[in-house]
Design a protein around this motif. Structure first.
Motif, PDB file in Angstrom:
ATOM      1  N   ALA A 163      -7.909  -4.978  28.063  1.00  0.00           N
ATOM      2  CA  ALA A 163      -6.978  -4.327  26.862  1.00  0.00           C
ATOM      3  C   ALA A 163      -5.924  -5.439  26.469  1.00  0.00           C
ATOM      4  N   ILE A 164      -6.449  -5.820  25.381  1.00  0.00           N
ATOM      5  CA  ILE A 164      -5.920  -6.879  24.518  1.00  0.00           C
ATOM      6  C   ILE A 164      -5.060  -6.318  22.819  1.00  0.00           C
ATOM      7  N   GLU A 165      -3.470  -6.486  22.992  1.00  0.00           N
ATOM      8  CA  GLU A 165      -3.344  -6.740  21.384  1.00  0.00           C
ATOM      9  C   GLU A 165      -4.061  -7.168  20.765  1.00  0.00           C
ATOM     10  N   ASP A 166      -4.762  -6.041  19.649  1.00  0.00           N
ATOM     11  CA  ASP A 166      -5.427  -6.745  18.531  1.00  0.00           C
ATOM     12  C   ASP A 166      -5.017  -5.804  17.028  1.00  0.00           C
ATOM     13  N   GLY A 167      -4.252  -6.092  16.366  1.00  0.00           N
ATOM     14  CA  GLY A 167      -3.254  -5.054  15.246  1.00  0.00           C
ATOM     15  C   GLY A 167      -3.994  -6.040  14.235  1.00  0.00           C
ATOM     16  N   GLU A 168      -3.952  -7.464  14.195  1.00  0.00           N
ATOM     17  CA  GLU A 168      -4.322  -8.077  13.454  1.00  0.00           C
ATOM     18  C   GLU A 168      -5.993  -8.065  12.607  1.00  0.00           C
ATOM     19  N   ASN A 169      -6.888  -8.033  13.600  1.00  0.00           N
ATOM     20  CA  ASN A 169      -8.187  -8.130  13.225  1.00  0.00           C
ATOM     21  C   ASN A 169      -8.543  -6.809  13.667  1.00  0.00           C
ATOM     22  N   VAL A 170      -7.985  -5.755  12.967  1.00  0.00           N
ATOM     23  CA  VAL A 170      -8.785  -4.023  13.744  1.00  0.00           C
ATOM     24  C   VAL A 170      -8.630  -4.169  12.318  1.00  0.00           C
ATOM     25  N   PRO A 171      -9.195  -3.095  11.040  1.00  0.00           N
ATOM     26  CA  PRO A 171      -9.103  -2.661   9.891  1.00  0.00           C
ATOM     27  C   PRO A 171      -8.724  -1.243  10.276  1.00  0.00           C
ATOM     28  N   THR A 172      -7.206  -1.003   9.348  1.00  0.00           N
ATOM     29  CA  THR A 172      -6.708   0.332   9.797  1.00  0.00           C
ATOM     30  C   THR A 172      -7.705   1.391   9.238  1.00  0.00           C
ATOM     31  N   LYS A 173      -8.738   1.676   8.664  1.00  0.00           N
ATOM     32  CA  LYS A 173      -9.221   2.721   8.894  1.00  0.00           C
ATOM     33  C   LYS A 173     -10.132   2.654  10.371  1.00  0.00           C
ATOM     34  N   HIS A 174      -9.904   1.364  11.567  1.00  0.00           N
ATOM     35  CA  HIS A 174     -10.446   2.064  12.359  1.00  0.00           C
ATOM     36  C   HIS A 174      -9.622   1.728  13.851  1.00  0.00           C
ATOM     37  N   VAL A 175      -7.952   2.333  13.219  1.00  0.00           N
ATOM     38  CA  VAL A 175      -6.969   2.500  13.623  1.00  0.00           C
ATOM     39  C   VAL A 175      -6.796   3.825  14.097  1.00  0.00           C
ATOM     40  N   PRO A 176      -6.568   4.191  15.636  1.00  0.00           N
ATOM     41  CA  PRO A 176      -6.581   6.012  15.655  1.00  0.00           C
ATOM     42  C   PRO A 176      -5.523   6.771  15.137  1.00  0.00           C
ATOM     43  N   GLN A 177      -5.160   7.818  15.117  1.00  0.00           N
ATOM     44  CA  GLN A 177      -3.797   8.392  13.968  1.00  0.00           C
ATOM     45  C   GLN A 177      -3.627   8.674  15.018  1.00  0.00           C
ATOM     46  N   PRO A 178      -2.722   9.083  16.404  1.00  0.00           N
ATOM     47  CA  PRO A 178      -2.211   9.511  17.208  1.00  0.00           C
ATOM     48  C   PRO A 178      -1.650  10.932  16.801  1.00  0.00           C
ATOM     49  N   GLU A 179      -1.959  12.056  17.168  1.00  0.00           N
ATOM     50  CA  GLU A 179      -1.623  13.560  16.789  1.00  0.00           C
ATOM     51  C   GLU A 179       0.233  13.792  18.226  1.00  0.00           C
ATOM     52  N   VAL A 180       1.059  12.669  18.702  1.00  0.00           N
ATOM     53  CA  VAL A 180       1.683  12.549  19.106  1.00  0.00           C
ATOM     54  C   VAL A 180       3.511  12.708  18.229  1.00  0.00           C
ATOM     55  N   VAL A 181       4.173  13.301  18.448  1.00  0.00           N
ATOM     56  CA  VAL A 181       5.486  12.628  17.934  1.00  0.00           C
ATOM     57  C   VAL A 181       5.852  11.426  17.176  1.00  0.00           C
ATOM     58  N   ASP A 182       5.699  10.699  17.870  1.00  0.00           N
ATOM     59  CA  ASP A 182       6.010   9.350  18.181  1.00  0.00           C
ATOM     60  C   ASP A 182       5.135   8.220  18.633  1.00  0.00           C
ATOM     61  N   PRO A 183       4.017   8.345  17.768  1.00  0.00           N
ATOM     62  CA  PRO A 183       2.418   7.511  18.482  1.00  0.00           C
ATOM     63  C   PRO A 183       2.766   5.778  18.505  1.00  0.00           C
TER      64      PRO A 183
END
Length: 143
Positions: free
Chosen positions: A97-117
């Motif tokens: 598991a690695i942090e990778d927010g810069e390389n993953v396009p926004t459309k590939h980032v899930p929108q969690p269903e929790v209050v504070d994701p």
């Protein structure tokens, strides 16, 4: 196709990847297995797929438990087969598991269903991908 000793169909990696993508498109929840001292922690998570890998959006606390560690991710589902029967499937991804927010396009980032994701985007490298499919059991008589 290979069937194991319990009658489960062992899935090839391309079929596992296809089912992961279907599960993400259907907004199925997966389960993240995190190593801990004593006993592993398993948490429900929303996920997406980016290339061969699984992508999660998580909060700071969980991020510090998974970043740079080997984790497991599992998702399950039910598929209708051509003969009108149902088959349960389960896919397991194990990897770093690695942090990778810069390389993953926004459309590939899930929108969690929790209050504070949380805002950390983590990619689980699909180092090991396995899966099984098996028929559902008929309901017991009288149920």
């Amino acid at each position: 196709m290979w069937v194991d000793e319990r009658g489960s169909e062992v899935l090839a990696v391309p079929e596992c990847r296809r089912l992961l993508a279907i599960g993400a498109k259907e907004h199925r929840h997966g389960h993240l297995g995190v190593p801990q001292d004593g006993a592993p922690l398993v948490l429900p998570v929303d996920y997406a797929v980016h290339g061969p890998d699984v992508v999660l959006r998580i909060g700071e606390g969980l991020f510090h438990q998974v970043d740079g560690r080997l984790v497991a991710f599992q998702v399950d589902g039910v598929s209708q087969m051509g003969d009108q029967s149902e088959r349960v499937w389960s896919v397991l991804v194990q990897g770093l598991a690695i942090e990778d927010g810069e390389n993953v396009p926004t459309k590939h980032v899930p929108q969690p269903e929790v209050v504070d994701p949380g805002e950390r985007v983590v990619r689980i490298r699909a180092d090991v991908v396995t899966g099984r499919r098996f028929p559902t059991s008929p309901a017991p008589a009288g149920v």
